[in-house]
Every structure is written in C-alpha cells, then in structure tokens.
Design an enzyme around this catalytic site. Structure first.
Site, PDB file in Angstrom:
ATOM      1  N   ARG A  27      11.070  -6.153   4.039  1.00  0.00           N
ATOM      2  CA  ARG A  27      10.438  -4.609   3.793  1.00  0.00           C
ATOM      3  C   ARG A  27      11.907  -4.008   4.702  1.00  0.00           C
ATOM      4  NH1 ARG A  27       5.033  -2.019   4.624  1.00  0.00           N
ATOM      5  NH2 ARG A  27       5.097  -3.117   6.292  1.00  0.00           N
ATOM      6  N   LYS A  54       0.929  -1.421   0.011  1.00  0.00           N
ATOM      7  CA  LYS A  54       0.006   0.250  -0.098  1.00  0.00           C
ATOM      8  C   LYS A  54       0.740   1.350   0.091  1.00  0.00           C
ATOM      9  CE  LYS A  54      -2.102  -0.458   3.815  1.00  0.00           C
ATOM     10  NZ  LYS A  54      -1.754  -1.972   4.388  1.00  0.00           N
ATOM     11  N   ARG A 102      -0.467  -8.870  13.386  1.00  0.00           N
ATOM     12  CA  ARG A 102      -1.053  -7.787  12.252  1.00  0.00           C
ATOM     13  C   ARG A 102      -2.093  -8.394  11.171  1.00  0.00           C
ATOM     14  NH1 ARG A 102       4.065  -5.142  10.082  1.00  0.00           N
ATOM     15  NH2 ARG A 102       2.593  -4.057   8.871  1.00  0.00           N
ATOM     16  N   ARG A 151      -9.345   1.629   9.505  1.00  0.00           N
ATOM     17  CA  ARG A 151      -9.124   0.091   9.606  1.00  0.00           C
ATOM     18  C   ARG A 151     -10.027  -0.453  10.409  1.00  0.00           C
ATOM     19  NH1 ARG A 151      -2.968   0.836   9.040  1.00  0.00           N
ATOM     20  NH2 ARG A 151      -2.003  -1.153   9.094  1.00  0.00           N
TER      21      ARG A 151
HETATM   22  P1  AMP Z   1       0.896   0.638   8.912  1.00  0.00           P
HETATM   23  O1  AMP Z   1       2.059   1.393   8.676  1.00  0.00           O
HETATM   24  O2  AMP Z   1      -0.223   1.218   8.085  1.00  0.00           O
HETATM   25  O3  AMP Z   1       1.321  -0.846   8.651  1.00  0.00           O
HETATM   26  O4  AMP Z   1       0.526   0.848  10.424  1.00  0.00           O
HETATM   27  C1  AMP Z   1       1.290   0.464  11.377  1.00  0.00           C
HETATM   28  C2  AMP Z   1       0.831   0.414  12.756  1.00  0.00           C
HETATM   29  O5  AMP Z   1       0.155   1.573  13.240  1.00  0.00           O
HETATM   30  C3  AMP Z   1      -0.496  -0.570  12.843  1.00  0.00           C
HETATM   31  O6  AMP Z   1       0.011  -1.949  12.967  1.00  0.00           O
HETATM   32  C4  AMP Z   1      -1.225   0.153  14.058  1.00  0.00           C
HETATM   33  O7  AMP Z   1      -0.521  -0.307  15.153  1.00  0.00           O
HETATM   34  C5  AMP Z   1      -0.871   1.558  13.583  1.00  0.00           C
HETATM   35  N1  AMP Z   1      -1.953   1.989  12.925  1.00  0.00           N
HETATM   36  C6  AMP Z   1      -1.928   2.503  11.773  1.00  0.00           C
HETATM   37  N2  AMP Z   1      -3.166   3.054  11.079  1.00  0.00           N
HETATM   38  C7  AMP Z   1      -4.035   2.492  12.122  1.00  0.00           C
HETATM   39  C8  AMP Z   1      -5.319   2.962  12.137  1.00  0.00           C
HETATM   40  N3  AMP Z   1      -6.132   3.370  11.193  1.00  0.00           N
HETATM   41  N4  AMP Z   1      -6.028   2.402  13.369  1.00  0.00           N
HETATM   42  C9  AMP Z   1      -5.292   1.890  14.265  1.00  0.00           C
HETATM   43  N5  AMP Z   1      -3.984   1.820  14.275  1.00  0.00           N
HETATM   44  C10 AMP Z   1      -3.463   1.899  13.266  1.00  0.00           C
END
Ligand code: AMP
Length: 214
Positions: A122, A13, A166, A88
C-alpha cells in the site's frame, strides 16, 4: 443510511469505502485518516496519539469516541455516512449506538495471504489520503498521486513489526465487534478476495445490501 465498514487491516476497507462514498454521494468518515491528519498537522490531538498509531496500537476509547461523535454531528453526515475504521472495540460499538442508529454493517473478508500482500504494497497520498497499491492500483506516475499530485508514502504503521501488531490487535479487540453486530442482525459478510480490477464484484455484493437505503 448509516453504514459501518469493518474488516481486517489491509483488507481494502478504505478503497471500498471511498468507492461507495462517491457512488452514493455520502461521506466516508475514516478514523485512521482523521488521526493521520492530526499527526501531520501536529495538533494537540496529533501529539497525544502519534505513538499509538505508529506502533499499530489502538488510540484510547475516550479520545476516539469523542472525535467520532463530534465528526458525525456535522451537517454533511445528517443523511448518512460510511464509517470506516470505527468501532474497533465493543466499548466503541456501544457508545456509537447511543448517539447514532446504525442501519447496516459491511464486513469485508479476505484470506491472510491477500491481506498481507495488500498491507505490504500500500502507498498513501500525503496530501489527500488517496490509497494505491504498487501492483494492484499503481498511480500513473510512480510516487505521485493521480488526483492531487501529492507525494505517495508508506505509512509508519506499515513496518513488518507494526503490521504484526495491528493484526494481533484486530484479532483480540475488533473481532468481538463482529459478533456484537452479528447478534443484532446488522452485519453482512462481503467477500473481498478479488483483485482491484474486479472491484465491481465486491461493490455488487454491497449494493445488494444497501438497496433501498442509501
Ligand atoms: P486505519 O487507517 O483504519 O488502519 O487506522 C490506523 C490507526 O489509527 C490504527 O492502527 C489505530 O492506531 C488508529 N485508529 C483508527 N481507528 C481507530 C479506532 N476506532 N480506535 C482506536 N484507534 C484507531
């Protein structure tokens, strides 16, 4: 155009959203990046959310919704945005639609095998957040960001245990968000199985849906 980017952790993404953001000169707003910056800078927010992020759990809805609302109110988002990593949960999706009209939701899809390989390989720039992959998108110099010279690191939520969590959280909490937007006729699936050298094949599919908008 106000675009939401969805897809499993590891599907790519962030990479696709960065590409689209540059191409359409429209900001990419990533909640994951906002949270990681807050943790790195040891802000009040950072201290509150650090444990959720490193376990791979979701940050509570109230905190996340407030952060996104404030960010989308800034001037640079007034002509549109690519929102990466939010919503999310269905609660977040409902809140988002109260403060912004969403025009399109791009849902990136790839098999579990592709997703696991992308997550394990990554590397992220500690300074500018640029995303690499040890095989698919290697930096020119190992461990160093091509753009800013910052050091690359493996995120704390990329341990096998956190990755497993996750993916579980995604299945339980985020999959219903796909149905939420699909029912509204806003969601389109984008086939993201192609390796990075073939990113054009992925972007081409997005462009078809963004034509006349951005
Ligand atoms: P990402 O970089 O999008 O994979 O996000 C990394 C981490 O940030 C996630 O595993 C969550 O712990 C937190 N996070 C990111 N976006 C959200 C969201 N919309 N709601 C809750 N936690 C989030």
């Amino acid at each position: 155009m106000n675009v939401v980017i969805l897809g499993s952790p590891g599907v790519g993404k962030g990479t696709y959203a960065n590409f689209l953001s540059e191409k359409y000169n429209t900001p990419r707003i990533s909640t994951g990046d906002l949270f990681r910056e807050a943790i790195r800078d040891e802000t009040e927010l950072g201290k509150k959310i650090k444990d959720y992020v490193s376990r791979g759990d979701l940050v509570p809805d109230e905190i996340t919704i407030e952060l996104v609302k404030e960010r989308l109110e800034r001037d640079d988002c007034k002509n549109g945005f690519f929102l990466d990593g939010f919503p999310r949960t269905v609660v977040q999706a409902e809140a988002l639609e109260k403060f912004k009209k969403i025009d399109k939701v791009l849902n990136f899809v790839a098999s579990d095998r592709v997703v696991l390989s992308r997550l394990g390989g990554r590397r992220t720039c500690r300074e500018c957040g640029a995303i690499y992959h040890i095989k698919e998108i290697p930096p020119k110099v190992e461990g160093i960001c091509d753009f800013c010279g910052g050091k690359l690191y493996q995120r704390s939520d990329e341990t096998p245990q956190a990755i497993k969590n996750r993916l579980k959280v995604y299945r339980e909490k985020t999959k219903p968000v796909l149905d939420y937007f699909r029912k509204r006729g806003l969601l389109v699936d984008i086939d993201a199985k192609y390796p990075f050298e073939e990113i054009d094949k992925v972007i081409f599919q997005c462009e078809k849906h963004l034509q006349g908008w951005v």
